[in-house]
Design a protein around this motif. Structure first.
Motif, PDB file in Angstrom:
ATOM      1  N   MET A  96       0.775  -1.266  -0.001  1.00 50.17           N
ATOM      2  CA  MET A  96       0.195  -0.096   0.029  1.00 50.17           C
ATOM      3  C   MET A  96       0.721   1.197   0.038  1.00 50.17           C
ATOM      4  N   LEU A  97       1.840   1.407   0.648  1.00 50.37           N
ATOM      5  CA  LEU A  97       2.679   2.299   0.790  1.00 50.37           C
ATOM      6  C   LEU A  97       3.442   2.572  -0.631  1.00 50.37           C
ATOM      7  N   MET A  98       3.728   1.566  -1.373  1.00 47.71           N
ATOM      8  CA  MET A  98       4.251   1.716  -2.759  1.00 47.71           C
ATOM      9  C   MET A  98       3.168   2.280  -3.592  1.00 47.71           C
ATOM     10  N   LYS A  99       1.986   2.032  -3.659  1.00 44.92           N
ATOM     11  CA  LYS A  99       1.030   2.327  -4.401  1.00 44.92           C
ATOM     12  C   LYS A  99       0.663   3.780  -4.227  1.00 44.92           C
ATOM     13  N   LEU A 100       0.723   4.269  -2.819  1.00 42.06           N
ATOM     14  CA  LEU A 100       0.656   5.729  -2.374  1.00 42.06           C
ATOM     15  C   LEU A 100       1.428   6.325  -3.137  1.00 42.06           C
ATOM     16  N   LEU A 101       2.899   6.203  -2.831  1.00 36.67           N
ATOM     17  CA  LEU A 101       3.823   6.578  -3.366  1.00 36.67           C
ATOM     18  C   LEU A 101       3.775   6.931  -4.937  1.00 36.67           C
ATOM     19  N   THR A 102       3.623   5.828  -5.657  1.00 33.25           N
ATOM     20  CA  THR A 102       3.437   5.986  -7.065  1.00 33.25           C
ATOM     21  C   THR A 102       2.377   6.878  -7.497  1.00 33.25           C
ATOM     22  N   ALA A 103       1.075   7.081  -6.694  1.00 28.72           N
ATOM     23  CA  ALA A 103       0.300   7.986  -6.956  1.00 28.72           C
ATOM     24  C   ALA A 103       0.621   9.329  -6.641  1.00 28.72           C
ATOM     25  N   SER A 104       1.286   9.419  -5.732  1.00 27.90           N
ATOM     26  CA  SER A 104       1.717  10.805  -5.264  1.00 27.90           C
ATOM     27  C   SER A 104       2.660  11.224  -6.488  1.00 27.90           C
ATOM     28  N   VAL A 105       3.689  10.551  -6.590  1.00 28.40           N
ATOM     29  CA  VAL A 105       4.534  10.761  -7.742  1.00 28.40           C
ATOM     30  C   VAL A 105       3.752  11.253  -8.951  1.00 28.40           C
ATOM     31  N   ALA A 106       2.702  10.384  -9.286  1.00 31.47           N
ATOM     32  CA  ALA A 106       2.081  10.924 -10.443  1.00 31.47           C
ATOM     33  C   ALA A 106       1.304  12.013 -10.432  1.00 31.47           C
ATOM     34  N   VAL A 107       0.943  12.414  -9.450  1.00 34.81           N
ATOM     35  CA  VAL A 107       0.251  13.601  -8.950  1.00 34.81           C
ATOM     36  C   VAL A 107       1.295  15.086  -9.247  1.00 34.81           C
ATOM     37  N   PHE A 108       2.374  14.461  -8.471  1.00 34.80           N
ATOM     38  CA  PHE A 108       3.336  15.835  -8.676  1.00 34.80           C
ATOM     39  C   PHE A 108       3.896  15.975 -10.138  1.00 34.80           C
ATOM     40  N   GLY A 109       3.897  14.789 -10.797  1.00 39.26           N
ATOM     41  CA  GLY A 109       4.412  14.992 -12.172  1.00 39.26           C
ATOM     42  C   GLY A 109       3.163  15.582 -13.069  1.00 39.26           C
ATOM     43  N   ALA A 110       2.097  15.320 -12.793  1.00 41.76           N
ATOM     44  CA  ALA A 110       0.933  15.933 -13.658  1.00 41.76           C
ATOM     45  C   ALA A 110       0.970  17.308 -13.360  1.00 41.76           C
ATOM     46  N   ALA A 111       1.081  17.667 -11.939  1.00 43.92           N
ATOM     47  CA  ALA A 111       0.948  19.036 -11.838  1.00 43.92           C
ATOM     48  C   ALA A 111       2.394  19.835 -12.274  1.00 43.92           C
ATOM     49  N   GLY A 112       3.530  19.324 -12.557  1.00 38.98           N
ATOM     50  CA  GLY A 112       4.505  19.989 -12.909  1.00 38.98           C
ATOM     51  C   GLY A 112       4.284  20.222 -14.563  1.00 38.98           C
ATOM     52  N   LEU A 113       3.647  18.921 -15.038  1.00 40.41           N
ATOM     53  CA  LEU A 113       3.568  19.055 -16.464  1.00 40.41           C
ATOM     54  C   LEU A 113       2.339  20.221 -16.812  1.00 40.41           C
ATOM     55  N   CYS A 114       1.609  20.479 -16.148  1.00 42.51           N
ATOM     56  CA  CYS A 114       0.440  21.368 -16.322  1.00 42.51           C
ATOM     57  C   CYS A 114       1.189  22.667 -16.143  1.00 42.51           C
ATOM     58  N   TRP A 115       1.956  22.875 -15.415  1.00 42.64           N
ATOM     59  CA  TRP A 115       2.653  24.088 -14.951  1.00 42.64           C
ATOM     60  C   TRP A 115       3.431  24.494 -16.222  1.00 42.64           C
ATOM     61  N   ALA A 116       4.071  23.602 -16.587  1.00 42.89           N
ATOM     62  CA  ALA A 116       5.072  23.665 -17.892  1.00 42.89           C
ATOM     63  C   ALA A 116       4.183  24.180 -19.198  1.00 42.89           C
ATOM     64  N   LEU A 117       3.269  23.463 -19.357  1.00 44.29           N
ATOM     65  CA  LEU A 117       2.406  23.563 -20.305  1.00 44.29           C
ATOM     66  C   LEU A 117       1.530  25.079 -20.457  1.00 44.29           C
ATOM     67  N   TRP A 118       0.865  25.403 -19.286  1.00 42.60           N
ATOM     68  CA  TRP A 118       0.099  26.444 -19.198  1.00 42.60           C
ATOM     69  C   TRP A 118       0.755  27.723 -18.723  1.00 42.60           C
TER      70      TRP A 118
END
Length: 654
Positions: free
Chosen positions: A544-566
């Protein structure tokens, strides 16, 4: 083709500013590791780093290979000479720090600079193996700034002549990384063993020992670092009752006191009043667990001894929390067997004849009244011209005789030792106890802070019908040591350090350190598995820790990508400066027409403002050169044009 690549590669050379930043990074790494490296080695590395910086600045050129090889041999030999091998944290850190300095001797190309900066970051992380306090962690994080700035300076478009302006973006990068770092700290599965399986035995600090000899306590009594923190289920005991037992000393050979390793057993005590408390013990790398007065048992993973000692099954290599109950009014071992009595009366032959004669005299005067003999010894310390000092005169072979009849000065170790010998010489079973006494009650944090400087030694005598009774002869000489703490007993030593305001600041700062120990250093696998308990999930496994970590990294990555695009695209700095110039000229009455190019516009402005023709001609030439004469203008030329626009102040056209 290969020859062309080699020629191009040899022409790549880092700038002087980049090399300065690289040297600053290496110097910071050496400073972080200086406290656990040999002084001579650290000084030599600093000198070598300074010589390399001077050589590149004033005598440019590569360091010859015939010089680098002997330097490497000298470095390895120095590490082996200091530590005996190349393995372990201390020798490994010393060797790595030396290799970093040697790496700078060949750091001329950008690739070498990147490798050196990355290796410096690794060494900064390795410094946390020696200390994980909040200050140490902050210093390590601060050391990342010059390394990040070095990497950034290697980009040709990021060059800047101002060092502070180069450091500011590194602060931004660190701040941006904090959310992801905190997420990784919370969700990355905790290790059940120290990093890389390394033991912490080599980093042991000065602490209580299982033997006591002259000068054992001098380092402790000047060590102001925290030893433990104690919270109570109710009001804390009075200052004079804050005795924390660690080691009990039985055997005396005329110089040293040593403890006896007695087998684990229940503590023979009749408790009449008890107190519950919780101790957070700093790493001591020993098995002993200090306890308030006489404990009623032992916490999990520890065993009690008959003399009140408590020993853990494993050494305390990290902060350990344990809960206990102790007796504050009791009869401690009311009956004494023959073997224990004989050990508590044993004294070496041929030592301290005057002390034996004085004890025999007391026995003759007071008969079988052991309490009167105890009081006579305390009266001797109180009225006999004795003084408390941390710098006593040295003692000879008959140490107790010298102390009682000649020097008459010392600290707790001297008084407890002399008192115990006097009692044994008079036929009263006695022993020495070492531990801590006093502490500072932190009202804001509601806990008792006990420092290493609160280390203390006292005596216990066995009296018929009462059992073992604590007697503190130091209190007869210096009552402030018991009622006000170790700082008061030290008298006038370091008065500025013992000032009330500074002491209050240090004790309040300890609240922050306690939070750090509990929330950061103490965040172990057990606490991590209970992370989601407030949300109804009792145990979080590794999956469960690894799933939460993967989801968190995905959220941070998506946020960074949105900031870079917008985010808004960066404007052309030359065009932005030109727009500012147009606004100034428009305010003066010269407005640019839609179909008018920059050259025609500025020429018209020069005709309208004949007094500023030279300035406008210069601005026109600079802008045309920036926009049309070069593929990518330099930072210096852009900055010069912007500054010229800022300095230009047109006069209004009439």
């Amino acid at each position: 083709m290969i020859g062309f690549w080699r020629r191009a590669h040899t022409h790549l050379r880092i700038s002087e500013r980049t090399f300065d930043l690289l040297c600053l990074t290496a110097a910071f790494v050496l400073a972080v590791h200086a406290d656990h490296l040999p002084v001579l080695l650290t000084s030599s590395l600093f000198v070598a780093l300074g010589l390399r910086w001077w050589q590149r600045k004033y005598r440019p050129g590569r360091v010859p290979a015939w010089l680098k090889v002997p330097m490497l041999v000298i470095l390895v030999g120095a590490v082996v000479l200091d530590y005996g091998n190349l393995f372990g944290r201390e020798p490994g850190s010393a060797l790595a720090a030396g290799l970093l300095v040697l790496k700078l001797s060949e750091s001329e190309a950008p690739r070498d600079a990147r490798v050196a900066a990355a290796f410096a970051c690794f060494l900064l992380m390795a410094a946390l193996l020696f200390g994980q306090s909040m200050v140490a962690t902050f210093v390590v994080a601060l050391g990342l700034l010059p390394a990040l700035t070095t990497w950034r300076s290697l980009e040709p478009t990021q060059a800047s002549p101002s060092l502070p302006r180069q450091l500011l973006p590194a602060f931004g990068l660190l701040a941006a990384s904090l959310p992801l770092a905190l997420t990784a700290f919370v969700l990355v599965p905790r290790l059940t063993t120290p990093l890389w399986g390394a033991s912490n035995q080599q980093t042991a600090k000065t602490g209580l020992s299982d033997h006591m000899s002259p000068s054992d306590f001098t380092e402790l009594l000047t060590d102001d670092s925290a030893a433990m923190r104690v919270s109570f289920d109710g009001p804390p005991p009075e200052q004079g009752q804050r005795y924390f037992r660690a080691f009990v000393m039985w055997d005396y050979d005329g110089k040293d006191w040593k403890r006896v390793d007695r087998p684990p057993t229940t503590i023979p005590i009749e408790a009449h009043a008890t107190i519950d408390y919780r101790i957070s013990l700093e790493p001591t790398h020993q098995h002993v667990l200090p306890t308030l007065d006489v404990p009623l048992g032992a916490p999990d993973g520890a065993q009690p001894r008959a003399d009140g000692e408590v020993f853990a099954d494993k050494p305390v290599d990290e902060v350990r929390d344990y809960t206990l109950s102790s007796a504050v009014r009791y009869r401690f071992e009311p009956s004494l067997d023959i073997a224990t009595r004989m050990r508590a009366l044993q004294l070496p032959e041929g030592f301290d004849p005057r002390t034996h004669a004085l004890a025999a005299q007391w026995r003759q005067v007071y008969g079988h009244n052991d309490g009167r003999i105890v009081q006579a010894a305390l009266n001797l310390f109180h009225d006999g011209g004795f003084s408390y000092t941390l710098l006593p005169a040295p003692l000879g072979r008959d140490a107790i005789d010298d102390f009682l009849f000649n020097t008459r000065e010392g600290f707790c170790e001297h008084y407890s030792s002399a008192f115990t010998v006097l009692m044994r010489a008079a036929g009263i079973p006695a022993r020495v106890v070492t531990g801590f006494q006093g502490g500072f009650w932190n009202k804001l944090g509601q806990y008792l802070l006990v420092r290493n400087a609160d280390a203390h030694a006292w005596s216990e005598v066995w009296l018929e019908g009462r059992g073992w009774v604590r007697v503190d002869p130091t209190g007869a000489v210096r009552p402030q040591r018991i009622t006000q703490g170790a700082a008061s007993a030290a008298g006038g030593q370091l008065p500025w350090y013992q000032s009330g305001m500074l002491e209050s600041m240090r004790n309040q700062w300890d609240i922050v350190n306690r939070w750090w120990n509990q929330s950061v250093i103490g965040f172990d696998a057990l606490r991590q598995h209970g992370l989601l308990t407030p949300f109804g999930i009792r145990d979080v496994d590794t999956g469960m820790l690894m799933k939460l970590l993967t989801a968190s990294v995905a959220v941070f990555g998506a946020a960074g990508l949105c900031w870079a695009l917008w985010r808004r695209p960066e404007s052309d700095p030359a065009l932005a400066a030109m727009r500012a110039l147009e606004r100034k000229l428009a305010h003066a009455g010269v407005v640019r027409r839609r179909s008018e190019g920059p050259q025609h516009y500025l020429r018209r402005a020069a005709r309208a403002l004949p007094g500023q023709r030279a300035e406008l001609d210069h601005l026109m030439r600079c802008y045309i050169e920036l926009r049309y004469a070069t593929v990518e203008p330099t930072i210096e030329s852009l900055r010069s044009f912007r500054q010229a626009v800022r300095n230009f102040q047109p006069r209004r056209v009439v």
